[in-house]
Design a protein around this motif. Structure first.
Motif, mmCIF file in Angstrom:
data_model
loop_
_atom_site.group_PDB
_atom_site.id
_atom_site.type_symbol
_atom_site.label_atom_id
_atom_site.label_comp_id
_atom_site.label_asym_id
_atom_site.label_seq_id
_atom_site.Cartn_x
_atom_site.Cartn_y
_atom_site.Cartn_z
ATOM 1 N N VAL A 132 20.572 0.010 6.128
ATOM 2 C CA VAL A 132 19.349 -0.786 5.972
ATOM 3 C C VAL A 132 18.368 -0.055 5.065
ATOM 4 N N PRO A 133 17.654 -0.784 4.214
ATOM 5 C CA PRO A 133 16.613 -0.157 3.396
ATOM 6 C C PRO A 133 15.344 0.030 4.224
ATOM 7 N N LEU A 134 14.690 1.172 4.052
ATOM 8 C CA LEU A 134 13.455 1.454 4.780
ATOM 9 C C LEU A 134 12.222 1.345 3.894
ATOM 10 N N GLU A 135 12.273 1.943 2.712
ATOM 11 C CA GLU A 135 11.114 1.959 1.807
ATOM 12 C C GLU A 135 11.570 1.822 0.367
ATOM 13 N N LEU A 136 10.744 1.162 -0.419
ATOM 14 C CA LEU A 136 10.919 1.071 -1.863
ATOM 15 C C LEU A 136 9.668 1.679 -2.470
ATOM 16 N N TYR A 137 9.841 2.696 -3.325
ATOM 17 C CA TYR A 137 8.683 3.416 -3.849
ATOM 18 C C TYR A 137 8.984 4.017 -5.214
ATOM 19 N N PHE A 138 7.920 4.472 -5.877
ATOM 20 C CA PHE A 138 8.043 5.239 -7.112
ATOM 21 C C PHE A 138 7.803 6.701 -6.762
#
Length: 159
Positions: free
Chosen positions: A111-117
């Protein structure tokens, strides 16, 4: 809506339900293969990964499925991307082998938790190897959380 800042990295999207729905065991940082308009849309802080998941495809690639990155409105229609397309995730071979083994043999989920730069400006996705919770596990987690809040209130009032 602009992106949130978080220890040298800009948080774009977060899957807050994941920790409620799953027991998270290991987490990994994966790169994303994106198109130009997707990156521009992410920099505006527009994305949703709540209903997305990661899976291994038939051709051997590892993809993020059902993540919503809206079209970039300032670009022309020729350069647009499909908002819910499959996006390839970039990991080391050893990490891919561990994930593949856990998914196939142990029946776990990614599962994906965070999307960030990150600090260098690259789009990254924090994914986790997780096992689904049953209803009684969710209730138990909620009861523990409530008890900890009550404990803190009691200690604050007495102390």
């Amino acid at each position: 809506m602009s992106a949130k800042k978080n220890d040298g990295r800009r948080l774009v999207a977060e899957n807050r339900k994941a920790r409620h729905e799953y027991f998270v065991t290991d987490d990994y940082e994966a790169g994303l293969e994106l198109k130009g308009t997707e990156v521009k849309s992410l920099r505006r802080g527009q994305a949703n990964i709540a209903e997305s998941y990661a899976s291994f495809e038939d051709d051997g690639s590892f993809c993020l499925v059902n993540a919503y990155i809206p079209e970039y409105q300032d670009a022309g229609s020729f350069f647009q991307h499909e908002p819910r397309r499959k996006r390839r995730l970039l990991l080391h071979k050893s990490e891919l082998a561990k994930l593949f083994q856990a998914v196939t043999r142990k029946g776990m989920t990614i599962v994906p938790l965070e999307l960030y730069f990150n600090a260098r400006g690259r789009a990254k996705l924090k994914i986790a190897l997780a096992e689904g919770k049953k209803l009684h596990d969710k209730r138990e987690t909620a009861a523990k959380r409530d008890w900890n809040r009550q404990k803190q209130r009691i200690l604050r009032d007495k102390g």
